[in-house]
Design a protein around this motif. Structure first.
Motif, PDB file in Angstrom:
ATOM      1  N   PRO A 350     -43.222 -29.453  -1.785  1.00  0.00           N
ATOM      2  CA  PRO A 350     -42.701 -30.582  -2.568  1.00  0.00           C
ATOM      3  C   PRO A 350     -43.832 -31.341  -3.254  1.00  0.00           C
ATOM      4  N   SER A 351     -43.560 -31.827  -4.437  1.00  0.00           N
ATOM      5  CA  SER A 351     -44.573 -32.563  -5.186  1.00  0.00           C
ATOM      6  C   SER A 351     -44.744 -33.966  -4.617  1.00  0.00           C
ATOM      7  N   VAL A 352     -45.905 -34.540  -4.857  1.00  0.00           N
ATOM      8  CA  VAL A 352     -46.225 -35.889  -4.394  1.00  0.00           C
ATOM      9  C   VAL A 352     -46.733 -36.702  -5.574  1.00  0.00           C
ATOM     10  N   SER A 353     -46.723 -38.009  -5.394  1.00  0.00           N
ATOM     11  CA  SER A 353     -47.202 -38.904  -6.461  1.00  0.00           C
ATOM     12  C   SER A 353     -48.501 -39.600  -6.092  1.00  0.00           C
ATOM     13  N   VAL A 354     -48.959 -39.398  -4.856  1.00  0.00           N
ATOM     14  CA  VAL A 354     -50.200 -40.033  -4.417  1.00  0.00           C
ATOM     15  C   VAL A 354     -51.110 -38.972  -3.814  1.00  0.00           C
ATOM     16  N   ASN A 355     -52.394 -39.256  -3.797  1.00  0.00           N
ATOM     17  CA  ASN A 355     -53.379 -38.352  -3.225  1.00  0.00           C
ATOM     18  C   ASN A 355     -53.333 -38.460  -1.703  1.00  0.00           C
ATOM     19  N   PRO A 356     -53.101 -37.361  -0.987  1.00  0.00           N
ATOM     20  CA  PRO A 356     -53.038 -37.446   0.485  1.00  0.00           C
ATOM     21  C   PRO A 356     -54.374 -37.819   1.119  1.00  0.00           C
ATOM     22  N   MET A 357     -55.460 -37.742   0.367  1.00  0.00           N
ATOM     23  CA  MET A 357     -56.764 -38.129   0.898  1.00  0.00           C
ATOM     24  C   MET A 357     -57.110 -39.577   0.574  1.00  0.00           C
ATOM     25  N   GLY A 358     -56.148 -40.328   0.064  1.00  0.00           N
ATOM     26  CA  GLY A 358     -56.357 -41.751  -0.170  1.00  0.00           C
ATOM     27  C   GLY A 358     -56.590 -42.085  -1.634  1.00  0.00           C
ATOM     28  N   SER A 359     -56.605 -43.392  -1.902  1.00  0.00           N
ATOM     29  CA  SER A 359     -56.768 -43.897  -3.262  1.00  0.00           C
ATOM     30  C   SER A 359     -58.080 -44.660  -3.375  1.00  0.00           C
ATOM     31  N   LEU A 360     -58.971 -44.168  -4.213  1.00  0.00           N
ATOM     32  CA  LEU A 360     -60.236 -44.874  -4.418  1.00  0.00           C
ATOM     33  C   LEU A 360     -60.025 -46.189  -5.142  1.00  0.00           C
ATOM     34  N   SER A 361     -59.111 -46.228  -6.098  1.00  0.00           N
ATOM     35  CA  SER A 361     -58.860 -47.473  -6.831  1.00  0.00           C
ATOM     36  C   SER A 361     -58.341 -48.561  -5.905  1.00  0.00           C
ATOM     37  N   GLU A 362     -57.491 -48.185  -4.943  1.00  0.00           N
ATOM     38  CA  GLU A 362     -56.995 -49.166  -3.991  1.00  0.00           C
ATOM     39  C   GLU A 362     -58.110 -49.629  -3.058  1.00  0.00           C
ATOM     40  N   TRP A 363     -58.964 -48.700  -2.657  1.00  0.00           N
ATOM     41  CA  TRP A 363     -60.094 -49.067  -1.803  1.00  0.00           C
ATOM     42  C   TRP A 363     -61.009 -50.042  -2.530  1.00  0.00           C
ATOM     43  N   ILE A 364     -61.256 -49.782  -3.797  1.00  0.00           N
ATOM     44  CA  ILE A 364     -62.108 -50.683  -4.581  1.00  0.00           C
ATOM     45  C   ILE A 364     -61.473 -52.062  -4.656  1.00  0.00           C
ATOM     46  N   ARG A 365     -60.153 -52.098  -4.854  1.00  0.00           N
ATOM     47  CA  ARG A 365     -59.461 -53.395  -4.941  1.00  0.00           C
ATOM     48  C   ARG A 365     -59.588 -54.183  -3.646  1.00  0.00           C
ATOM     49  N   LEU A 366     -59.557 -53.491  -2.522  1.00  0.00           N
ATOM     50  CA  LEU A 366     -59.583 -54.170  -1.225  1.00  0.00           C
ATOM     51  C   LEU A 366     -60.986 -54.531  -0.760  1.00  0.00           C
ATOM     52  N   TYR A 367     -61.957 -53.675  -1.062  1.00  0.00           N
ATOM     53  CA  TYR A 367     -63.264 -53.840  -0.424  1.00  0.00           C
ATOM     54  C   TYR A 367     -64.417 -54.179  -1.361  1.00  0.00           C
ATOM     55  N   ARG A 368     -64.216 -54.119  -2.650  1.00  0.00           N
ATOM     56  CA  ARG A 368     -65.247 -54.559  -3.581  1.00  0.00           C
ATOM     57  C   ARG A 368     -64.872 -55.933  -4.123  1.00  0.00           C
ATOM     58  N   ARG A 369     -65.853 -56.717  -4.512  1.00  0.00           N
ATOM     59  CA  ARG A 369     -65.582 -58.039  -5.082  1.00  0.00           C
ATOM     60  C   ARG A 369     -64.880 -57.868  -6.426  1.00  0.00           C
ATOM     61  N   ALA A 370     -63.721 -58.498  -6.547  1.00  0.00           N
ATOM     62  CA  ALA A 370     -62.939 -58.359  -7.774  1.00  0.00           C
ATOM     63  C   ALA A 370     -63.577 -59.158  -8.910  1.00  0.00           C
ATOM     64  N   ASP A 371     -63.364 -58.696 -10.142  1.00  0.00           N
ATOM     65  CA  ASP A 371     -63.846 -59.434 -11.306  1.00  0.00           C
ATOM     66  C   ASP A 371     -63.081 -60.743 -11.431  1.00  0.00           C
ATOM     67  N   SER A 372     -63.791 -61.805 -11.836  1.00  0.00           N
ATOM     68  CA  SER A 372     -63.152 -63.109 -11.952  1.00  0.00           C
ATOM     69  C   SER A 372     -62.220 -63.180 -13.149  1.00  0.00           C
ATOM     70  N   GLY A 373     -62.469 -62.342 -14.165  1.00  0.00           N
ATOM     71  CA  GLY A 373     -61.612 -62.336 -15.335  1.00  0.00           C
ATOM     72  C   GLY A 373     -61.942 -63.480 -16.279  1.00  0.00           C
ATOM     73  N   PRO A 374     -61.247 -63.561 -17.408  1.00  0.00           N
ATOM     74  CA  PRO A 374     -61.531 -64.624 -18.383  1.00  0.00           C
ATOM     75  C   PRO A 374     -61.120 -65.993 -17.872  1.00  0.00           C
ATOM     76  N   ALA A 375     -61.759 -67.033 -18.425  1.00  0.00           N
ATOM     77  CA  ALA A 375     -61.426 -68.405 -18.026  1.00  0.00           C
ATOM     78  C   ALA A 375     -60.020 -68.744 -18.488  1.00  0.00           C
ATOM     79  N   PRO A 376     -59.270 -69.527 -17.710  1.00  0.00           N
ATOM     80  CA  PRO A 376     -57.905 -69.884 -18.108  1.00  0.00           C
ATOM     81  C   PRO A 376     -57.896 -70.734 -19.371  1.00  0.00           C
ATOM     82  N   VAL A 377     -56.866 -70.544 -20.177  1.00  0.00           N
ATOM     83  CA  VAL A 377     -56.720 -71.308 -21.414  1.00  0.00           C
ATOM     84  C   VAL A 377     -55.997 -72.613 -21.101  1.00  0.00           C
ATOM     85  N   PRO A 378     -56.518 -73.792 -21.582  1.00  0.00           N
ATOM     86  CA  PRO A 378     -55.847 -75.075 -21.311  1.00  0.00           C
ATOM     87  C   PRO A 378     -54.433 -75.080 -21.878  1.00  0.00           C
TER      88      PRO A 378
END
Length: 449
Positions: A350-378
């Motif tokens: 059967p086909s799958v939609s996720v990698n059975p060895m895990g997600s690097l993008s999810e790991w980066i989101r959880l364990y690397r410091r996230a970008d602060s992004g642009p400053a909010p607009v008043p």
């Protein structure tokens, strides 16, 4: 871990996973040099006896034991490109004729095409690895043949320690990106850092490979080389980490290791390898187990070109078979089990939609410091706030020994009133007692008279 510290550790501990050539590689006695076809002496009469089985082919037990020859009935890997990130694939051996279609050097010590072996000790390692993945043999039924003998190879030479002028961290990141940009469908990395962490530059490189639908296969490492547990890049989510077993299918003691990131296992003992000079050797290590699985991945991709990286890895994992001994079904040693090329190519999975060895993008989101992004607009127009009135002036300092209005009103005056009242009451009581006593004395005198 800082980049400088990681680079230091990588240069100190980065080793090729096959044991050192003096310990693990041995020239096979009685076998002609790989890449050389012996011919009959001119004028001699060929023997009428049936040709014997080629000893090189006979020594490749994994071809039959792991369903590879059965999978060849469906495909031999044509149209799939495997990038070998290692010490370089030698130019001379006949087994690589027509197999290597490109390459580069990222170490600063090799040649532009990646075909000059790098390193004083491990120079042949890249050729050994490549021969297990996609060697062509020396004839239809002679010489060493890889798991995917019709696949194409990319040779990307890297160097370890003093054999490179570029840091190991940068070499790996550059090698992965180059492989992806040059059409690799599969990347094989038979190397380790012996530490679980990796530099952030590897996040981008390995995520780039996954986003471009490239399967990355990594060796788990060997206890005999000092790897007691898997280290990066085998710890990176999304890569398929390969452990090693002996010819009987039991977890190898010296030529493998353990860890929760092991996905599958493959042979890692009594393997064959073609050296850069064409010499055939026998060697051990998960460095050899990984390209066997890389070859199987090439067979899967050739048979199922519509599958993405998640489903290629899932097929290999889901069709793996448990080790023969039920008491040793340890995921830390075997992962999901021993690879089965025929099942990986032909079974219904059967086909799958996720990698059975895990997600690097999810790991980066959880364990690397996230970008602060642009400053909010008043959201409102700024306005000025009226100035606050000036603060009251501080009172002039006074001596603590002099009375103040508050101390007199709330301290001294009540104390005087209470004291005076108490004195008057005491005097009144004393006078009353005296009058009573005087009256009592007079009465007593009158009675006596």
């Amino acid at each position: 871990m800082t980049r400088r510290l990681f680079v230091g550790l990588a240069l100190a501990f980065a080793i090729v996973l096959g044991l050192s050539p003096s310990a693990s590689a041995a020239v096979i006695p009685g076998v002609p040099m790989a890449g050389r076809v012996d011919t009959a002496t001119p004028g001699s009469t060929p023997s009428p006896t049936l040709p014997e089985e080629d000893p090189v082919r006979a020594a490749q037990y994994w071809l039959d034991d792991y369903g590879i020859t059965e999978a060849w009935k469906t495909t031999r890997g044509k149209g799939v490109r495997i990038a070998i990130i290692d010490t370089g694939i030698g130019r001379g051996p006949a087994e690589f004729a027509g197999a290597v279609v490109g390459g580069t050097d990222v170490s600063g010590a090799g040649s532009e095409d990646g075909r000059t072996p790098v390193g004083a000790i491990d120079a042949d390692h890249g050729s050994w690895v490549a021969s297990l993945a996609a060697a062509r043999g020396t004839g239809p039924q002679t010489g060493m043949i890889g798991v995917a003998p019709e696949a194409e190879l990319l040779s990307i030479s890297v160097g370890f320690g003093s054999s490179a002028t570029v840091s190991f961290v940068d070499q790996i990141a550059d090698a992965v990106v180059w492989a992806v940009d040059n059409g690799a469908d599969i990347i094989n990395m038979s190397l380790t850092t012996n530490v679980p962490d990796w530099d952030e530059s590897w996040d981008k490189a390995f995520l780039y490979a996954h986003d471009k639908d490239v399967v990355v296969i990594v060796a788990a490492g060997n206890r005999a080389s000092g790897t007691t547990r898997v280290g990066a890049p085998a710890t990176i989510p999304g890569v398929l980490t390969v452990g090693g077993v002996d010819p009987s299918g039991r977890a190898s003691v010296g030529a493998s290791t353990q860890g929760i990131t092991i996905g599958v296992s493959a042979p890692s003992e009594k393997l064959l390898g073609v050296s850069a000079n064409g010499q055939l050797v026998q060697w051990d290590g998960t460095s050899g187990a990984a390209p066997i699985v890389a070859g199987i991945a090439a067979l899967v991709r050739a048979a199922h070109p519509d599958l993405d990286v998640n489903n290629v890895i899932n097929r290999i994992i889901e069709t793996a078979t448990p080790p023969a001994s039920t008491s040793e079904r340890n995921a830390l040693l075997y992962g999901s089990g021993l690879v089965d090329a025929a099942a990986a190519v032909g079974a219904s999975v059967p086909s799958v939609s996720v990698n059975p060895m895990g997600s690097l993008s999810e790991w980066i989101r959880l364990y690397r410091r996230a970008d602060s992004g642009p400053a909010p607009v008043p959201t409102v127009t700024p306005f000025e706030v009226e100035m606050l009135p000036p603060a009251d002036a501080a009172p002039a300092p006074v001596s603590l020994l002099l009375p103040t209005y508050a101390s007199v009103l709330y301290g001294s005056l009540p104390l005087i009133v209470l004291t005076s009242t108490a004195i008057l009451v005491a005097l009144g009581v004393t006078a009353a007692v005296r009058r009573i006593r005087s009256s009592s004395l007079r009465r007593a005198a009158d009675i006596q008279e």
